[in-house]
Design a protein around this motif. Structure first.
Motif, short mmCIF file in Angstrom:
data_model
loop_
_atom_site.label_atom_id
_atom_site.label_comp_id
_atom_site.label_asym_id
_atom_site.label_seq_id
_atom_site.Cartn_x
_atom_site.Cartn_y
_atom_site.Cartn_z
N LEU A 188 44.81 49.70 36.11
CA LEU A 188 44.95 49.00 37.38
C LEU A 188 43.70 49.16 38.22
O LEU A 188 43.16 48.18 38.77
CB LEU A 188 46.17 49.55 38.12
CG LEU A 188 46.65 48.83 39.36
CD1 LEU A 188 47.16 47.44 39.00
CD2 LEU A 188 47.76 49.64 40.03
N TRP A 189 43.21 50.40 38.32
CA TRP A 189 42.02 50.65 39.13
C TRP A 189 40.81 49.94 38.54
O TRP A 189 39.92 49.48 39.27
CB TRP A 189 41.77 52.15 39.26
CG TRP A 189 40.98 52.51 40.48
CD1 TRP A 189 39.68 52.92 40.55
CD2 TRP A 189 41.45 52.50 41.83
NE1 TRP A 189 39.31 53.17 41.84
CE2 TRP A 189 40.38 52.91 42.66
CE3 TRP A 189 42.68 52.17 42.42
CZ2 TRP A 189 40.49 53.00 44.05
CZ3 TRP A 189 42.80 52.26 43.80
CH2 TRP A 189 41.71 52.67 44.59
N ARG A 190 40.78 49.83 37.23
CA ARG A 190 39.70 49.08 36.57
C ARG A 190 39.66 47.65 37.08
O ARG A 190 38.58 47.11 37.38
CB ARG A 190 39.93 49.11 35.06
CG ARG A 190 38.90 48.34 34.22
CD ARG A 190 39.31 48.35 32.76
NE ARG A 190 38.32 47.73 31.90
CZ ARG A 190 37.29 48.36 31.37
NH1 ARG A 190 37.11 49.64 31.60
NH2 ARG A 190 36.42 47.72 30.59
N SER A 191 40.83 47.03 37.20
CA SER A 191 40.87 45.64 37.66
C SER A 191 40.42 45.53 39.12
O SER A 191 39.78 44.55 39.50
CB SER A 191 42.27 45.06 37.50
OG SER A 191 43.18 45.65 38.40
N PHE A 192 40.72 46.55 39.94
CA PHE A 192 40.28 46.51 41.33
C PHE A 192 38.77 46.68 41.43
O PHE A 192 38.12 46.04 42.26
CB PHE A 192 40.98 47.61 42.14
CG PHE A 192 42.41 47.29 42.48
CD1 PHE A 192 42.74 46.14 43.18
CD2 PHE A 192 43.43 48.15 42.10
CE1 PHE A 192 44.06 45.85 43.48
CE2 PHE A 192 44.75 47.87 42.41
CZ PHE A 192 45.06 46.71 43.10
N VAL A 193 38.21 47.55 40.58
CA VAL A 193 36.76 47.77 40.60
C VAL A 193 36.02 46.53 40.13
O VAL A 193 34.97 46.15 40.68
CB VAL A 193 36.40 48.99 39.73
CG1 VAL A 193 34.89 49.11 39.54
CG2 VAL A 193 36.95 50.27 40.36
N ARG A 194 36.57 45.85 39.13
CA ARG A 194 35.85 44.75 38.48
C ARG A 194 36.15 43.38 39.07
O ARG A 194 35.43 42.41 38.78
CB ARG A 194 36.18 44.74 36.99
CG ARG A 194 35.75 46.01 36.28
CD ARG A 194 36.37 46.11 34.90
NE ARG A 194 35.77 45.20 33.94
CZ ARG A 194 34.82 45.51 33.08
NH1 ARG A 194 34.34 46.76 33.07
NH2 ARG A 194 34.34 44.65 32.24
N GLY A 195 37.22 43.26 39.87
CA GLY A 195 37.62 41.93 40.35
C GLY A 195 37.87 41.90 41.84
O GLY A 195 37.87 42.92 42.53
#
Length: 415
Positions: A188-195
C-alpha cells in the motif's frame, strides 16, 4: 435488454473485479453477459448527487500508483489531485507533512514537524524509500507480521506512529490497531510513494461506468439479482442462464452465499459525515489527520482536490470515523480539525458503510484461488488485497483462468 438464456460466460456482479474480468474475456472473443443486482456498475464505488454536490459512498479516492490503474483511461476521468502528505495538529498548532516531490517549498516544514528525533524521521524516510522502490518479491520474502510490529521494527518512533502513520493508515485500512499484514502495508505504501491520489470529476462511480462501457451496455444487466449458481447455470428471477463458465464477482458475503465452499467476509466499516462550508479554510489539497483519542480518523476538503464536487464554489468536507457515529458527536471535532466554528458547518448527509472492505491479516494470502473447478470461478478484492487494485487484479487473474479452460490460444504466453 432482456437477459439471454445462453452465454459462453456469465459474470455475476458488475463491480471492478467482474468488469475487469468481462473486459478481458470479451477482448478474447468470448460471449460475456454481466448480471448485477444493483442499479449501477462499479460495486462499492457508488456516487449520488445531493443538493448538487457529488457524494461518494464514503470517503474514497483513486490511487494512480496502483498497477491496475493503467487499465483505466485516467484523462477521461478528469481527475483532481491531492498533494502527497497530510496535515496534523499538535498542541493546537498546524503542521504539514508533504512529500517534497509534490511541493518543494514544504520541505522545511515537513522536516520540522513534531514526528520525533532526526533519527526517527530518517527511519520514516527509509521505510518510504524501501517500500516504494525495493523489488516487491524482496519485501514479501521477509516474515509477515502485524503492521504495527513491522513499523516499530523499521525504527518508526512513537510520535511518527501515533501522530502520522496510525491515523493515516487507519483511514485506508479501516482499523486503528494496525493488525493488518505488514506485507500489505508495504504494498500500500509503495502505491502512495509511486502514485498520486485523485478524484474523478463525476465521482468514484465514474470508474465503474467507464469499465462497464467497455464491456457494452447490452451486456451489463442492472437490477438483475442472482438467486443461485451451479456449474453451467445461473438462476435469476427471470429464469436460468446456461453457460460454459460462471464467474462470481460479488461482495464477499454474497460470494460466500452463492459459493459455500469459499470463505469471504468484509468486516471493516466506516461512517463518513459530509459538511458544507462557505469556502475552504485551506490553501492546498491535503487530508487532515485525526488526533489520538479522537473519533475522527481523518477529514478532508474534497473540493480542494476536485472543485467539480461542488455546484457553486462552496467547500465540501468529508470526515470519517471507524465506528458508527452521529453528526452531532463529531461536529465539534470536524470544526477543530479545520479551524472553523461549529456553526459554520452545514450538515449535508451521513453515509454509513458496513462491509466496506475485507481484512488483510498476516500472513497475507495474495492470489487466493479463483478457479473452483466445474466451470465455477470467483474474483473480488477478497481474493487479493482489499483495494481497487486487488479487485481489478483478481478480475484480470480470473479472466486468464477462464480463458485457459475455454480458449487456451487467447492466453498470453507466460500468463
Amino acid at each position: 435488454m432482456p437477459v439471454p438464456t445462453r452465454a459462453e460466460v456469465v459474470v455475476v456482479g458488475a463491480g471492478l473485479a467482474g468488469l475487469s474480468a468481462a473486459i478481458r474475456l470479451r477482448g478474447a472473443g468470448c460471449d460475456v453477459q454481466v448480471l448485477e443486482s444493483g442499479g449501477h456498475a462499479g460495486g462499492r464505488l457508488a456516487t449520488d448527487r445531493i443538493d448538487g454536490f457529488v457524494v461518494d459512498r464514503g470517503f474514497q479516492v483513486l490511487n494512480a500508483g496502483y498497477p491496475r490503474a493503467a487499465d483505466l483511461d485516467l484523462p477521461a476521468l478528469e481527475l483532481g489531485w491531492f498533494l502527497r502528505g497530510a496535515v496534523l495538529r499538535v498542541d493546537g498548532r498546524v503542521h504539514r507533512v508533504v512529500d517534497p516531490r509534490s511541493r518543494l517549498a514544504a520541505a522545511p516544514g515537513t522536516i520540522a514537524a513534531p514526528l520525533g528525533s532526526l533519527r526517527e524521521k530518517a527511519a520514516l524516510l527509509a521505510f518510504s524509500l524501501r517500500a516504494g522502490y525495493s523489488p516487491v518479491h524482496r519485501s514479501l520474502r521477509r516474515p509477515d507480521r502485524p503492521a504495527e510490529q513491522a513499523l516499530r521494527e523499521a525504527g518508526i518512533g512513537e510520535q511518527a506512529l501515533e501522530r502520522f502513520l496510525r491515523p493515516f493508515l487507519a483511514g485506508v485500512l479501516l482499523e486503528r490497531e494496525l493488525v493488518t499484514s505488514g506485507h500489505y502495508v508495504d504494498l500500500l505504501w509503495r502505491s502512495f510513494v509511486r502514485g498520486r491520489i485523485g478524484l474523478p470529476a463525476g465521482g468514484m462511480q465514474a470508474i465503474g461506468a467507464q469499465l462497464a462501457a467497455r464491456v457494452g451496455a447490452d451486456r451489463v444487466h442492472l437490477d438483475t439479482p442472482v438467486r443461485s449458481v451451479a456449474p453451467g447455470a445461473v438462476t435469476t428471477d427471470e429464469g436460468v442462464v446456461r453457460s460454459d463458465a460462471v464467474v462470481v464477482a460479488t461482495d464477499p458475503d454474497t460470494a460466500a452465499r452463492l459459493l459455500p465452499r469459499i470463505e469471504a467476509s468484509a468486516p471493516r466499516q466506516v461512517t463518513t459525515h459530509l459538511h458544507v462550508l462557505p469556502a475552504s479554510p485551506w490553501d492546498e489539497p491535503l487530508i487532515v489527520l485525526g488526533q489520538p483519542g479522537g473519533r475522527l480518523v481523518n477529514s478532508v476538503v474534497l473540493t480542494d482536490a476536485q472543485p467539480r464536487y461542488s455546484p457553486d464554489g462552496r467547500a465540501l468536507v468529508a470526515s470519517s470515523t471507524l465506528c458508527p457515529t452521529s453528526e452531532a458527536e463529531v461536529r465539534a471535532e470536524v470544526a477543530a480539525a479545520h479551524g472553523v466554528g461549529s456553526s459554520d458547518l452545514e450538515h449535508l448527509t451521513t453515509v454509513a458503510v458496513t462491509g466496506a472492505q475485507p481484512a488483510a491479516l498476516p500472513p497475507l494470502a495474495l492470489r487466493r484461488p479463483v478457479d473452483l473447478g466445474d466451470g465455477l470461478y470467483v474474483c473480488g478484492d477478497h481474493r487479493d488485497t482489499p483495494s481497487i487494485q486487488g479487485a481489478m487484479a483478481s478480475g484480470a487473474r480470473t479472466a486468464r483462468a477462464v480463458l485457459r479452460a475455454l480458449r487456451p490460444s487467447a492466453v498470453p504466453r507466460g500468463a
